[in-house]
Design an enzyme around this catalytic site. Structure first.
Site, PDB file in Angstrom:
ATOM      1  N   GLU A 148     -59.845 -31.654  18.879  1.00 34.09           N
ATOM      2  CA  GLU A 148     -59.823 -32.420  20.125  1.00 34.09           C
ATOM      3  C   GLU A 148     -61.156 -33.110  20.410  1.00 34.09           C
ATOM      4  O   GLU A 148     -61.552 -33.223  21.574  1.00 34.09           O
ATOM      5  CB  GLU A 148     -59.451 -31.517  21.313  1.00 34.09           C
ATOM      6  CG  GLU A 148     -58.062 -30.959  21.246  1.00 34.09           C
ATOM      7  CD  GLU A 148     -57.639 -30.285  22.542  1.00 34.09           C
ATOM      8  OE1 GLU A 148     -58.512 -29.764  23.250  1.00 34.09           O
ATOM      9  OE2 GLU A 148     -56.439 -30.296  22.852  1.00 34.09           O
TER      10      GLU A 148
ATOM     11  N   GLU B 238     -50.208 -28.919  19.274  1.00 29.49           N
ATOM     12  CA  GLU B 238     -50.231 -27.838  20.273  1.00 29.49           C
ATOM     13  C   GLU B 238     -49.244 -28.132  21.384  1.00 29.49           C
ATOM     14  O   GLU B 238     -49.522 -28.948  22.264  1.00 29.49           O
ATOM     15  CB  GLU B 238     -51.635 -27.690  20.894  1.00 29.49           C
ATOM     16  CG  GLU B 238     -52.666 -27.142  19.942  1.00 29.49           C
ATOM     17  CD  GLU B 238     -54.036 -26.946  20.599  1.00 29.49           C
ATOM     18  OE1 GLU B 238     -54.097 -26.772  21.828  1.00 29.49           O
ATOM     19  OE2 GLU B 238     -55.032 -26.974  19.858  1.00 29.49           O
TER      20      GLU B 238
HETATM   21  C1  GAL Z   1     -56.591 -27.015  23.680  1.00 27.40           C
HETATM   22  C2  GAL Z   1     -57.421 -26.447  22.549  1.00 27.40           C
HETATM   23  C3  GAL Z   1     -56.937 -25.056  22.165  1.00 27.40           C
HETATM   24  C4  GAL Z   1     -56.749 -24.210  23.388  1.00 27.40           C
HETATM   25  C5  GAL Z   1     -55.819 -24.907  24.339  1.00 27.40           C
HETATM   26  C6  GAL Z   1     -55.574 -24.164  25.618  1.00 27.40           C
HETATM   27  O1  GAL Z   1     -57.254 -28.047  24.306  1.00 27.40           O
HETATM   28  O2  GAL Z   1     -57.361 -27.288  21.425  1.00 27.40           O
HETATM   29  O3  GAL Z   1     -57.838 -24.477  21.283  1.00 27.40           O
HETATM   30  O4  GAL Z   1     -57.979 -24.000  23.962  1.00 27.40           O
HETATM   31  O5  GAL Z   1     -56.359 -26.125  24.722  1.00 27.40           O
HETATM   32  O6  GAL Z   1     -55.033 -22.930  25.363  1.00 27.40           O
END
Ligand code: GAL
Length: 826
Positions: A183, A252
Site C-alpha cells: 500500500e 485484501e
Molecule cells: C491494510 C494493510 C493490512 C492491514 C489492513 C487492516 O491497509 O495493508 O496490512 O493493516 O489494512 O487490517
C-alpha cells in the site's frame, strides 16, 4: 500410446491427485485473469499469517480453507520476527515460513507470498525490525541507500529460501504470486520525488530477483510494467485496474476488522461480505483474497498498533482458534463453489452490462451459446422486483443473485442457508475445582532500579523508547536523581511531577514509591502526567517506567512516531495561588534500563526460582503470579479467562500467549437493534461487547499444553489484579441454528460433537432469530421437531431437505416463502 505419452499421462494424473507434483506451472496474466498453465482462473484466496497460529494448527487451517472453497493462501513475511537482530535469523517454530508454504502445498493450495517487507498488518512496527530504525543515516520506505540495502538483503534472502525449496510455481511449487512493498501508493506523495524513485526501485529490485511468477503491488496505481497493481478495501467492485493489460485483482477484502484495547467487537455480516465478493466477480474481478481468512493470535509482543489486542480474530471465516465461524465460512463456500463452476465463462466469455435502473444492475457473460448472469440490487433499503430477459425476479436489498444459466437463481448473497454456530466456553473438567487455582507469587524486584536509579546507559537527555530499548522489551525505566537544596527556587510544600508521554503507559516512582500511573484511552493520544510529589532535601530518585503496547504500524513516516516518554519532564513548585516555578529535568543525567528483572531472569520459564505461597497479594502493582493447572480434556481449543486481572503478560509452560488487559473496558454505545447487513460496511458498524472487557479470554494453543501432567501459568501483572478467578476453559459449538428457505438442502453440524437435542424446529413462516425463534401462523402438517430430531440427534451432522415432502404440506398460501427454522443443541 507411446512410452512418452504414457509418462505424460502419468505426470498429468499424478499432478492432478498429488500436491507434491513438481511440474513447473506457468503463471501469466492478461486483462481478464491470472492464467495458470494456459487456463484463465477465478482465484479465491485467504490470508493466514503463519506466526499468528502454531505449526500444529496449520494442517487443519489449510484443510478448512480448501474445504471452504479457497484456491490459495496469502501471507505476509514478518521481517522483525525473522531478523530480530541484524543478520541473525530465526525461522523456527511458527516462524518456519518454508514449512508453512509446504503445508499449503500439501493441501493442494496455491500461495501468495507478500514479502513486503513492510507489511502493516497491525503487527509491531509494521514488520520492520527496530534495529533498522536505529541504523545511522537511515530513512525508511524512501530512496535511501541504507534502507534499500537492508530491504534488498532481506527480500533476497526470502526469495532465495523459497527458490532453494522449489516453492515458486515456476519451479513446481505453490507460490503463484509475490508482493513487494504494501500500500505504498496510499502514502507515497508524502515522500515527494524520493517516494516515486523508491517505488520504482522496489519494482526493479523485485523483478531482478527472477522468481518466474508475477509480482504484485497493492494500492499502487503507478506500479510499472509488468507489476500488477491490486486493490484493498471492504469493496473493490468499482475499482478499475490502472493499466488495460492487467486483470482486476483484490488482495485484501477485509472480512471484519481488528480490535484495539478498549475497542468493541467488530462484526461484518456474511451477507455483506458475500455481496462484496459477488459484485466484484460480477464486474470483471478475477482474484479475490480475504483479509483475514484466519486472523489468529498476536502471541508474544507481536501486536502493533499501538493498542492492538492479543486476539486478531478479525471476525474472519475461521475464528481465532481455527473453528468455522458460521454462517460466514459456509455462506462463502457456496459462493466460491458456484464461481468456480463458472470459471471459464467469467474469465473468457463476452461480457455485457445492463443498467436495469433504480440501483439494479445485470451482467451477462456469454460464450459458445451458453451464458451466466448476475443480478444486483445495490439499494441499501429496498428489495426489488426485476424483470430480466423476460423473467421476473425479486432481488433483496443490497444483494446479488447469481444465475449460472441466466434463468435460475442458484445463489443470492442475502439468503443464508448455512447454520449459525453459537460458540460457548466450557469449564475445565480436568480440574477438580476448576475455579480455584492455587497461586504463588513474587514481587517484581526492581529495587535497585526503583530506589537507586541505576541503569545500563546514561545520557543527558530524554530518549525515545525505541531508540533506548531497541524494542527488546515493552518496558523501559527512565531514571534520574535530583539533589534539591532548600533554597532551590522550585522548592515548595506543593510540588508536582509533570511528564509528557507519547501516549502509552507510564508508572512514576519517586524515592521508590509509586506516585501514579497513567495511560491513554486510545494508544495514539499523547498525554501529560501530573501528580503531587513529596521530595527530600538533598537526594531524590525519580524512576519513570514506560511501557509500550505495540509500536505504530501505519501511515507516512509511521516509523518515526514517538514512543515512550517524549519529555519534557518537569518539577513544578506552586507557591500561593499564582506563582508557579518550573524546573525542567529533561537535560539532567538520565539513565535507562530496559526490561524488568523478572523478564530478564525469565521468571516465566525458570522452575528453580523461589516463589512465595503466603501473604498472597491482590491489586498489587508489578507482581508476578504462578499457578499450575491440568490441561482441559479433549481437543477443543483452550482459552484462559483472565477476568480480575489488570494488564500484563502471560505465559503457559514458558510460551508467551501475549499481552493481557481485561481491565480495559470497551467503551461507548453498542446499538441495541440487530445488525443490518444492508448498506456499506465500515469498522463502526455492527459493533458489540460494549461495557465489557475488550479482551477477557486468551488463546492457549493445545500444543503449548502437556496433555497429562501439570502445566504452568505465569502472569506478570503490571497495574494490580486479582487472579483468584482465573481459569481455563474450552471453546466449542454450543448450538446450531438455521433459518433457510424451502427447496434447499441444509446441513446442521456440531463440528465434531454430537447433536444432543432439538430446541426448536418449525417449517412454515417462523419468526425471530437464533435463540428466540417462534412459530408463525402456518406450519407443515408433520411435527418439525420430531422430523429434525430423527434426522439429527445423536449425529455429528445431518442434512435435511427443506420441503413440504419432508415436513408435510402447509396452509401458508403461495405468496409466503416458506422457511425452516431450527435451533439444535450440541
Ligand atoms: C491494510 C494493510 C493490512 C492491514 C489492513 C487492516 O491497509 O495493508 O496490512 O493493516 O489494512 O487490517
Amino acid at each position: 500410446m507411446s512410452p512418452s505419452g504414457i509418462l505424460a499421462l502419468f505426470i498429468v494424473s499424478f499432478c492432478a491427485i498429488s500436491s507434491h507434483c513438481a511440474t513447473a506451472a506457468q503463471v501469466t496474466y492478461d486483462n481478464r485473469a491470472i492464467i495458470i498453465d494456459g487456463k484463465h482462473r477465478v482465484l479465491v484466496s485467504g490470508s493466514i499469517h503463519y506466526p499468528r497460529s502454531t505449526t500444529q494448527m496449520w494442517p487443519d487451517l489449510m484443510k478448512k480453507s480448501r474445504e471452504g472453497g479457497l484456491d490459495a493462501i496469502e501471507t505476509y513475511v514478518f521481517w522483525n520476527a525473522h531478523e530480530p537482530a541484524r543478520r541473525q535469523y530465526d525461522f523456527s517454530g511458527n516462524l518456519d515460513l518454508i514449512r508453512f508454504l509446504k503445508t499449503i502445498q500439501e493441501e493442494g493450495l496455491y500461495a501468495v507470498l507478500r514479502i513486503g517487507p513492510y507489511v502493516c498488518a497491525e503487527w509491531n512496527y509494521g514488520g520492520f525490525p527496530v534495529w533498522l530504525h536505529n541504523m545511522p543515516g537511515i530513512q525508511m520506505r524512501t530512496d535511501n541507500d541504507v534502507f534499500k540495502n537492508e530491504m534488498q538483503n532481506f527480500t533476497t534472502l526470502i526469495v532465495d529460501m523459497v527458490k532453494k525449496e522449489k516453492l515458486f510455481a515456476s519451479q513446481g511449487g505453490p507460490v503463484i504470486l509475490a508482493q513487494i512493498e504494501n500500500e505504498y501508493g496510499n502514502v507515497m506523495s508524502s515522500y515527494g520525488d524520493e517516494g516515486k524513485a523508491y517505488m520504482n526501485w522496489c519494482a526493479n529490485m523485485a523483478q531482478s530477483l527472477d522468481i518466474g511468477v508475477p509480482w504484485i503491488m497493492c494500492q499502487q496505481n503507478d506500479a510499472p510494467e509488468p507489476i500488477i497493481s491490486t486493490c484493498n478495501g471492504w469493496y473493490c467492485d468499482q475499482y478499475q485496474p490502472p493499466r488495460s493489460n492487467i486483470p482486476k485483482m483484490w488482495t485484501e477484502n477485509w472480512t471484519g476488522w481488528y480490535k484495539n484495547w478498549g475497542g468493541k467487537d467488530p462484526h461484518r455480516t456474511a451477507e455483506d461480505l458475500a455481496f462484496a465478493v459477488a459484485r466484484f466477480y460480477q464486474l470483471g474481478g478475477t482474484f479475490q483474497n480475504y483479509y483475514m481468512y484466519h486472523g489468529g493470535t498476536n502471541f508474544g509482543r507481536s501486536a502493533g498498533g499501538p493498542y492492538i489486542t492479543t486476539s486478531y480474530d478479525y471476525d474472519a471465516p475461521l475464528d481465532e482458534y481455527g473453528n468455522l465461524n458460521q454462517p460466514k465460512w459456509g455462506h462463502l463456500k457456496q459462493l466460491h463453489d458456484l464461481l468456480h463452476s463458472m470459471e471459464d465463462i467469467l474469465t473468457t466469455g463476452n461480457v455485457s452490462y445492463v443498467d436495469l435502473g433504480d440501483s439494479a444492475f445485470g451482467t451477462i457473460y456469454s460464450k459458445e451459446g451458453g451464458s451466466s448472469c448476475f443480478l444486483a440490487n445495490v439499494d441499501p433499503g429496498n428489495d426489488k422486483a426485476i424483470n430480466f430477459q423476460g423473467m421476473n425476479y425479486t432481488v433483496p436489498a443490497w444483494s446479488v443473485s447469481i444465475l449460472p444459466d441466466c434463468q435460475n437463481v442458484a445463489y443470492n448473497t442475502a439468503k443464508v442457508s448455512t447454520q449459525t454456530s453459537v460458540m460457548v466456553k466450557k469449564a475445565n473438567v480436568a480440574e477438580e475445582e476448576p475455579n480455584s487455582l492455587k497461586w504463588s507469587w513474587r514481587p517484581e524486584m526492581n529495587e535497585k532500579t526503583i530506589l537507586l536509579g541505576k541503569g545500563d546507559v546514561t545520557t543527558g537527555q530524554i530518549l525515545d523508547q525505541k531508540e533506548a530499548a531497541n524494542d527488546l522489551s515493552d518496558y523501559l525505566f527512565y531514571m534520574t536523581s535530583l539533589d534539591l537544596e532548600k533554597d532551590d527556587p522550585v522548592w515548595s510544600h506543593n510540588m508536582t511531577l509533570r511528564v509528557k508521554s507519547s501516549g502509552q503507559i507510564l508508572h512514576a516512582f519517586v524515592n521508590g514509591e509509586l506516585i501514579g500511573s497513567q495511560w491513554a484511552k486510545n494508544g495514539g493520544e499523547r498525554f501529560v502526567f501530573e501528580q503531587n510529589v513529596k521530595l527530600n532535601h538533598k537526594k531524590n530518585t525519580i524512576s519513570l517506567l514506560s511501557a509500550t503496547v505495540g509500536l505504530t504500524n501505519y501511515g507516512a513516516f509511521f516509523d518515526t512516531a514517538p514512543s515512550g516518554i517524549t519529555g519534557p519532564v518537569e518539577l513544578i513548585g506552586y507557591r500561593g495561588d499564582d506563582e508557579t516555578i518550573v524546573k525542567d529535568l529533561s537535560s539532567q543525567k538520565w539513565s535507562y534500563k530496559t526490561g524488568l528483572e523478572g523478564l530478564n531472569k525469565k521468571l516465566y520459564s525458570s522452575p528453580s526460582l523461589k516463589w512465595q505461597q503466603d501473604s498472597f497479594p491482590v491489586n498489587r502493582t508489578l507482581t508476578w503470579y504462578k499457578s499450575s493447572f491440568k490441561a482441559p480434556l479433549g481437543t477443543d481449543p483452550v482459552v484462559v479467562d483472565l477476568l480480575g486481572m489488570g494488564k500484563g503478560l502471560a505465559w503457559v509452560n514458558g510460551n508467551s500467549i501475549g499481552r493481557y488487559w481485561p481491565s480495559f473496558i470497551a467503551e461507548g454505545d453498542c446499538k441495541l437493534e440487530p445488525c443490518d447487513y444492508r448498506g456499506s460496511y465500515d469498522s463502526n458498524k455492527c459493533l458489540s461487547n460494549c461495557g465489557r472487557p475488550s479482551q477477557r479470554w486468551y488463546h492457549v494453543p493445545r500444543s503449548f499444553l502437556n496433555g497429562n501432567g501439570d502445566n504452568t501459568l505465569v502472569l506478570f501483572e503490571e497495574f494490580g489484579g486479582n487472579p483468584s478467578s482465573v481459569n481455563f476453559q474450552t471453546v466449542a459449538v454450543g448450538s446450531a441454528c438455521i433459518n433457510a428457505e424451502e427447496n434447499k438442502k441444509i446441513e446442521l453440524s456440531c463440528q465434531g460433537r454430537q447433536i444432543s437435542a432439538v430446541k426448536f424446529a418449525s417449517f412454515g413462516n417462523p419468526q425471530g432469530s437464533c435463540g428466540s425463534f417462534v412459530k408463525g401462523y402456518c406450519e407443515g402438517s408433520k411435527d418439525a421437531s420430531s422430523v429434525v430430531e430423527k434426522a439429527c440427534v445423536g449425529q455429528e451432522s445431518c442434512t435435511i431437505d427443506v420441503s413440504e415432502d419432508t415436513f408435510g404440506s402447509t396452509t401458508c398460501g403461495d405468496d409466503v416463502i416458506k422457511t425452516l427454522a431450527v435451533e439444535a443443541i450440541c
